[in-house]
Design a protein around this motif. Structure first.
Motif, PDB file in Angstrom:
ATOM      1  N   LEU A 129      62.420  17.671  27.437  1.00 49.72           N
ATOM      2  CA  LEU A 129      63.267  17.837  26.301  1.00 49.72           C
ATOM      3  C   LEU A 129      62.388  17.251  25.078  1.00 49.72           C
ATOM      4  O   LEU A 129      62.805  17.983  23.930  1.00 49.72           O
ATOM      5  N   SER A 130      61.564  16.395  25.300  1.00 47.70           N
ATOM      6  CA  SER A 130      60.950  15.769  24.112  1.00 47.70           C
ATOM      7  C   SER A 130      59.896  16.868  23.497  1.00 47.70           C
ATOM      8  O   SER A 130      59.886  16.852  22.271  1.00 47.70           O
ATOM      9  N   THR A 131      59.141  17.387  24.140  1.00 45.87           N
ATOM     10  CA  THR A 131      58.041  18.407  23.690  1.00 45.87           C
ATOM     11  C   THR A 131      59.018  19.491  23.222  1.00 45.87           C
ATOM     12  O   THR A 131      58.300  20.362  22.315  1.00 45.87           O
ATOM     13  N   GLY A 132      60.143  20.015  23.900  1.00 47.27           N
ATOM     14  CA  GLY A 132      60.870  21.002  23.227  1.00 47.27           C
ATOM     15  C   GLY A 132      61.707  20.657  21.841  1.00 47.27           C
ATOM     16  O   GLY A 132      61.554  21.634  20.889  1.00 47.27           O
ATOM     17  N   LEU A 201      48.797   7.618  21.838  1.00 49.38           N
ATOM     18  CA  LEU A 201      48.712   8.626  20.790  1.00 49.38           C
ATOM     19  C   LEU A 201      49.927   9.687  21.080  1.00 49.38           C
ATOM     20  O   LEU A 201      50.525  10.495  20.291  1.00 49.38           O
ATOM     21  N   GLY A 202      50.336   9.808  22.476  1.00 53.45           N
ATOM     22  CA  GLY A 202      51.488  10.680  22.718  1.00 53.45           C
ATOM     23  C   GLY A 202      52.628  10.278  22.566  1.00 53.45           C
ATOM     24  O   GLY A 202      53.530  11.100  22.634  1.00 53.45           O
ATOM     25  N   LEU A 203      52.841   9.137  22.784  1.00 54.00           N
ATOM     26  CA  LEU A 203      54.292   8.555  22.603  1.00 54.00           C
ATOM     27  C   LEU A 203      54.430   7.229  21.471  1.00 54.00           C
ATOM     28  O   LEU A 203      55.208   7.457  20.590  1.00 54.00           O
ATOM     29  N   GLY A 204      53.627   6.459  21.500  1.00 49.45           N
ATOM     30  CA  GLY A 204      53.574   5.053  20.684  1.00 49.45           C
ATOM     31  C   GLY A 204      53.618   5.722  19.227  1.00 49.45           C
ATOM     32  O   GLY A 204      54.429   5.268  18.315  1.00 49.45           O
ATOM     33  N   LEU A 205      52.415   6.299  18.932  1.00 50.24           N
ATOM     34  CA  LEU A 205      52.310   6.830  17.364  1.00 50.24           C
ATOM     35  C   LEU A 205      53.315   7.745  16.809  1.00 50.24           C
ATOM     36  O   LEU A 205      53.966   7.363  15.695  1.00 50.24           O
ATOM     37  N   PRO A 206      53.597   8.852  17.887  1.00 56.30           N
ATOM     38  CA  PRO A 206      54.941   9.727  17.194  1.00 56.30           C
ATOM     39  C   PRO A 206      56.111   8.876  17.125  1.00 56.30           C
ATOM     40  O   PRO A 206      57.093   9.064  16.095  1.00 56.30           O
ATOM     41  N   LEU A 207      56.454   7.950  17.873  1.00 50.84           N
ATOM     42  CA  LEU A 207      57.669   7.161  18.012  1.00 50.84           C
ATOM     43  C   LEU A 207      57.576   6.154  16.474  1.00 50.84           C
ATOM     44  O   LEU A 207      58.640   6.273  15.857  1.00 50.84           O
ATOM     45  N   LEU A 208      56.635   5.611  16.091  1.00 47.56           N
ATOM     46  CA  LEU A 208      56.250   4.948  14.702  1.00 47.56           C
ATOM     47  C   LEU A 208      56.509   5.735  13.863  1.00 47.56           C
ATOM     48  O   LEU A 208      57.451   5.603  12.683  1.00 47.56           O
ATOM     49  N   LEU A 230      53.440  16.949  21.902  1.00 45.11           N
ATOM     50  CA  LEU A 230      52.885  18.132  22.544  1.00 45.11           C
ATOM     51  C   LEU A 230      51.911  17.777  23.495  1.00 45.11           C
ATOM     52  O   LEU A 230      51.741  18.047  24.824  1.00 45.11           O
ATOM     53  N   VAL A 231      50.711  17.006  22.911  1.00 45.48           N
ATOM     54  CA  VAL A 231      49.567  16.637  23.569  1.00 45.48           C
ATOM     55  C   VAL A 231      49.898  15.638  24.637  1.00 45.48           C
ATOM     56  O   VAL A 231      49.432  15.592  25.697  1.00 45.48           O
ATOM     57  N   PHE A 234      51.474  17.173  27.689  1.00 49.08           N
ATOM     58  CA  PHE A 234      50.323  17.836  28.635  1.00 49.08           C
ATOM     59  C   PHE A 234      49.500  16.718  29.136  1.00 49.08           C
ATOM     60  O   PHE A 234      49.386  16.820  30.404  1.00 49.08           O
ATOM     61  N   LEU A 235      49.365  15.511  28.663  1.00 49.96           N
ATOM     62  CA  LEU A 235      48.525  14.338  29.159  1.00 49.96           C
ATOM     63  C   LEU A 235      49.280  13.852  30.492  1.00 49.96           C
ATOM     64  O   LEU A 235      48.951  13.598  31.320  1.00 49.96           O
ATOM     65  N   LEU A 236      50.569  13.744  30.261  1.00 50.42           N
ATOM     66  CA  LEU A 236      51.647  13.224  31.170  1.00 50.42           C
ATOM     67  C   LEU A 236      51.334  14.024  32.465  1.00 50.42           C
ATOM     68  O   LEU A 236      51.144  13.390  33.614  1.00 50.42           O
ATOM     69  N   ARG A 237      51.453  15.251  32.409  1.00 48.67           N
ATOM     70  CA  ARG A 237      51.228  16.218  33.517  1.00 48.67           C
ATOM     71  C   ARG A 237      49.937  16.315  34.353  1.00 48.67           C
ATOM     72  O   ARG A 237      49.759  16.049  35.388  1.00 48.67           O
TER      73      ARG A 237
END
Length: 275
Positions: A129-132, A201-208, A230-231, A234-237
């Protein structure tokens, strides 16, 4: 489409792929996934056709003027537009199923301690949902639309971080095998990619960045944050699949040691008599 192509190329017996669709096994996540993937494409195409006349009027007119097929195309477009709400609901249901089934599929592999968690399904769902939402930000037609999906993605990232934390706690409080498996992210080979790449980079920085744009969206910053999300998806998976393949039930000798069974048999004792 790229994902489906990769799945097909990964099959060793590609000619037998049709066998997936001869039956639906209710108890099999892989069977559900096969049918979901088959239904997603026509559902997306039909929903796209509902907005074709308004979004691409020139293309809609060209298709409607085609010899022989023009009348059929025009009829299909009218029917799709009339059914736009049911088609939207169908796509939402299939999208949720598509996001969550992969996590459920992996969690069913008991032989892989890292995957054996009920939290993988919800985690994959929220990540999808987040990447969407991030993709919608990149394709937003108006500033208001971009701002709305930025706020939605902010909430989804917070939920995703919570689920990641719960997943780590679940692993650390699990069996010795699960604790050993999660050590891949806590000092093992995947530590840097997990904490710096995914969490940072995938969660923390976009959150800020998205929190800073709560009242006013900035196009360049919103686009940059969306790419990072989006990156991160992909990294999570990639991390989950790699960590799962690196773990197994036979890695700890105190949990699995065939020699112990041989010793019991040599002593004339039935190994099952103690259970």
């Amino acid at each position: 489409s790229l994902g489906m192509t990769a799945l097909f190329l990964d099959l060793e017996q590609k000619i037998n792929v049709w066998r997936f669709y001869t039956v639906l096994r209710v108890s099999s996540p892989m069977s559900w996934g096969s049918w979901i993937l088959l239904l997603v494409f026509p559902a997306i195409i039909l929903l796209a056709l509902t907005g074709l006349p308004a979004g691409f009027p020139a293309l809609a007119r060209w298709l409607g003027n085609l010899p022989v097929l023009g009348n059929i195309v025009a009829l299909v477009l009218r029917v799709c537009y009339a059914l736009r709400r049911p088609l939207a609901a169908l796509n939402v249901a299939l999208g949720v199923a598509l996001c969550i089934y992969t996590g459920i599929l992996l969690s069913g592999f008991n032989a892989r301690p890292f995957w054996h968690s009920a939290l993988l399904g919800p985690l994959f769902l929220v990540s999808g949902l987040s990447t969407g939402a991030a993709l919608m930000i990149l394709g937003a037609g108006t500033k208001a639309e971009r701002h709305l999906f930025g706020r939605i993605d902010l909430g989804l990232i917070l939920v995703e971080l919570t689920l990641v934390g719960l997943f780590l706690i679940d692993m650390l409080n699990g069996t010795a095998l699960q604790q050993n498996a999660v050590s891949y992210l806590l000092g093992g080979g995947g530590t840097g990619l997990f904490w710096i790449g995914f969490i940072g980079l995938g969660l923390g920085l976009p959150l800020l960045l998205e929190a800073a744009m709560w009242w006013r969206s900035v196009t360049i910053i919103a686009g940059f944050a969306s790419v990072l999300v989006l990156v991160g998806g992909f990294l999570l998976r990639d991390i989950v699949v790699t960590a799962g393949q690196a773990s197994g039930w036979t890695q700890l000798h105190n949990q699995f040691n065939p020699a112990l069974l041989d010793n019991l048999r040599n002593d004339g004792e039935d190994p099952n008599s103690r259970f």
